[in-house]
Write a protein that holds these residues in place. Structure first.
Motif, short mmCIF file in Angstrom:
data_model
loop_
_atom_site.label_atom_id
_atom_site.label_comp_id
_atom_site.label_asym_id
_atom_site.label_seq_id
_atom_site.Cartn_x
_atom_site.Cartn_y
_atom_site.Cartn_z
N ASP A 2 0.83 -1.19 0.00
CA ASP A 2 0.00 0.00 0.00
C ASP A 2 0.87 1.26 0.00
OD1 ASP A 2 0.92 0.35 2.59
OD2 ASP A 2 -0.92 -0.34 3.54
N LEU A 3 0.21 2.41 -0.16
CA LEU A 3 0.93 3.68 -0.30
C LEU A 3 1.73 4.01 0.96
CD1 LEU A 3 1.46 6.12 -2.12
CD2 LEU A 3 -0.57 7.21 -1.10
N GLY A 4 1.16 3.72 2.13
CA GLY A 4 1.85 4.00 3.40
C GLY A 4 3.17 3.26 3.50
N PHE A 5 3.16 1.99 3.06
CA PHE A 5 4.38 1.17 3.09
C PHE A 5 5.44 1.75 2.16
CE2 PHE A 5 6.95 -2.43 1.61
CZ PHE A 5 7.33 -2.99 2.82
N ILE A 6 5.01 2.13 0.93
CA ILE A 6 5.94 2.70 -0.06
C ILE A 6 6.56 3.99 0.47
CG2 ILE A 6 6.10 3.76 -2.36
CD1 ILE A 6 3.86 1.77 -3.23
N ILE A 7 5.74 4.88 1.05
CA ILE A 7 6.23 6.16 1.57
C ILE A 7 7.22 5.92 2.72
CG2 ILE A 7 5.56 8.26 2.83
CD1 ILE A 7 2.92 8.18 1.19
N THR A 8 6.90 4.98 3.60
CA THR A 8 7.77 4.68 4.75
C THR A 8 9.14 4.18 4.29
OG1 THR A 8 5.84 4.11 6.12
CG2 THR A 8 8.00 3.31 6.87
N TYR A 32 19.59 0.21 8.89
CA TYR A 32 19.32 -1.13 9.43
C TYR A 32 18.29 -1.08 10.56
CZ TYR A 32 20.17 -5.98 10.78
OH TYR A 32 20.02 -7.31 11.06
N PRO A 33 18.54 -0.28 11.64
CA PRO A 33 17.53 -0.25 12.71
C PRO A 33 16.21 0.39 12.27
CG PRO A 33 19.31 1.31 13.16
CD PRO A 33 19.74 0.48 12.00
N MET A 34 16.28 1.38 11.35
CA MET A 34 15.05 2.02 10.87
C MET A 34 14.17 1.01 10.12
SD MET A 34 16.42 5.75 9.57
CE MET A 34 14.83 6.46 9.16
N LEU A 35 14.78 0.21 9.25
CA LEU A 35 14.03 -0.81 8.51
C LEU A 35 13.47 -1.89 9.43
CD1 LEU A 35 16.12 -1.48 5.27
CD2 LEU A 35 13.72 -0.82 5.35
N LEU A 36 14.24 -2.20 10.47
CA LEU A 36 13.84 -3.28 11.37
C LEU A 36 12.67 -2.86 12.27
CD1 LEU A 36 15.00 -6.13 11.64
CD2 LEU A 36 16.41 -5.32 13.54
N TYR A 37 12.69 -1.59 12.74
CA TYR A 37 11.74 -1.20 13.78
C TYR A 37 10.61 -0.28 13.32
CZ TYR A 37 15.47 -3.04 16.73
OH TYR A 37 16.41 -3.85 17.29
N ILE A 38 10.85 0.61 12.33
CA ILE A 38 9.82 1.60 11.98
C ILE A 38 8.58 0.99 11.32
CG2 ILE A 38 9.33 3.60 10.49
CD1 ILE A 38 12.07 4.70 11.20
N PRO A 39 8.72 0.09 10.28
CA PRO A 39 7.50 -0.47 9.67
C PRO A 39 6.55 -1.14 10.67
CG PRO A 39 9.38 -0.87 8.25
CD PRO A 39 9.93 -0.32 9.53
N PRO A 40 7.05 -2.04 11.56
CA PRO A 40 6.11 -2.65 12.52
C PRO A 40 5.53 -1.65 13.52
CG PRO A 40 8.37 -3.43 12.92
CD PRO A 40 8.38 -2.69 11.62
N MET A 41 6.29 -0.59 13.86
CA MET A 41 5.78 0.45 14.77
C MET A 41 4.58 1.16 14.15
SD MET A 41 9.23 2.22 16.33
CE MET A 41 8.42 3.79 16.45
N LEU A 42 4.58 1.27 12.81
CA LEU A 42 3.49 1.94 12.09
C LEU A 42 2.39 0.97 11.66
CD1 LEU A 42 5.64 4.34 9.84
CD2 LEU A 42 4.45 4.90 11.98
N GLY A 43 2.50 -0.28 12.14
CA GLY A 43 1.49 -1.27 11.81
C GLY A 43 1.65 -1.87 10.42
N LEU A 44 2.85 -1.72 9.84
CA LEU A 44 3.12 -2.26 8.50
C LEU A 44 3.86 -3.59 8.62
CD1 LEU A 44 4.36 1.12 6.96
CD2 LEU A 44 2.12 0.07 6.61
#
Length: 258
Positions: A2-8, A32-44
């Motif tokens: 989805d668009l949110g995932f692409i933008i993140t 590395y830490p941004m990819l690991l932690y940010i998507p799941p924090m945003l519910g992605l």
């Protein structure tokens, strides 16, 4: 996707690549830490550690290309330095990656922690006068450059990193290379050292191609912008940002070890 995932994913790639171009490092330590932690924090969707390392390897490859392209004019790229250190780190990374099979995970992490601590200490050593040297008059000891980058390559190969955050303090403190030449040449050397990692990740199926493609687009936009910002920034400010980033890297690694 989805668009949110692409933008993140694009945002993560943009931030990491901008810093990469500005400071002459691959940027994995940020992404590395941004990819690991940010998507799941945003519910992605969450990535596994293997997927993150695969995406990061591909992204570093393209971010360093973008940075080198931006620095191609102005005499910032020291071809002799890139050749000696690039070939040595490539050999070292192959040796290290092979040797890592024989080591325990704790042993690998300890080597990484020691190298990061040395790099952090080196960044806080005064570097008086190095930026007063004209770029066309820069000289360095080729054998010391080759030997140290071989050691960095072995350590980087063992832990699966590009090793740029270790190369930068060596170039500044030991080899006395001016700051902007260090940043530009480090990007080129990191590009060389990232070739093996990228090929290895792709051939072993550790790359998720859709997010990797988004990161590549972000890299090719952001890395040259970061390089342009680095050219204009005061070299003392660049050194302070590098020192803080390398210190944060060392602290994180030792927190993981302990």
């Amino acid at each position: 996707m989805d668009l949110g995932f692409i933008i993140t994913i694009f945002f993560i790639g943009f931030i990491g690549s901008y810093i990469s171009g500005m400071l002459g490092i691959g940027g994995s330590i940020i992404k590395y830490p941004m990819l690991l932690y940010i998507p799941p924090m945003l519910g992605l969707a969450a990535f596994s550690a293997h997927e993150v390392s695969g995406i990061s390897a591909v992204q570093v490859f393209f971010a360093t290309i973008g940075g080198v392209w931006a620095y191609r004019k102005g005499g910032y790229l020291n071809k002799s330095l890139i050749l000696y250190m690039g070939v040595s780190i490539l050999i070292g990374s192959f040796v290290g990656s092979y040797g890592s099979k024989l080591m325990s995970e704790d042993g690998i992490n300890l080597i990484y922690g020691i190298l990061a601590a040395i790099a952090a200490v080196m960044m806080f050593i005064p570097k008086k006068g190095i930026d007063d040297i004209p770029l066309d008059q820069v000289k360095f000891n080729k054998w010391i450059a080759a030997s140290l980058s071989l050691i960095v390559g072995i350590g980087a190969g063992i832990v699966g990193a590009a090793g740029a955050f270790l190369l930068v303090p060596i170039m500044l403190v030991v080899l006395k290379i001016p700051t902007r030449m260090t940043i530009a040449s480090s990007l080129a050397i990191t590009f060389i050292s990232s070739i093996g990692a990228t090929v290895g990740k792709v051939t072993t199926g550790q790359v998720d191609y859709y997010p990797a493609a988004i990161m590549v687009v972000a890299s090719l936009i952001a890395s040259p912008l970061g390089a342009m910002a680095g050219k204009k920034m005061n070299t003392k400010v660049l050194q302070v940002i590098l020192a803080v980033l390398i210190l944060a890297t060392a602290v994180k690694i030792w927190m993981d070890i302990l």
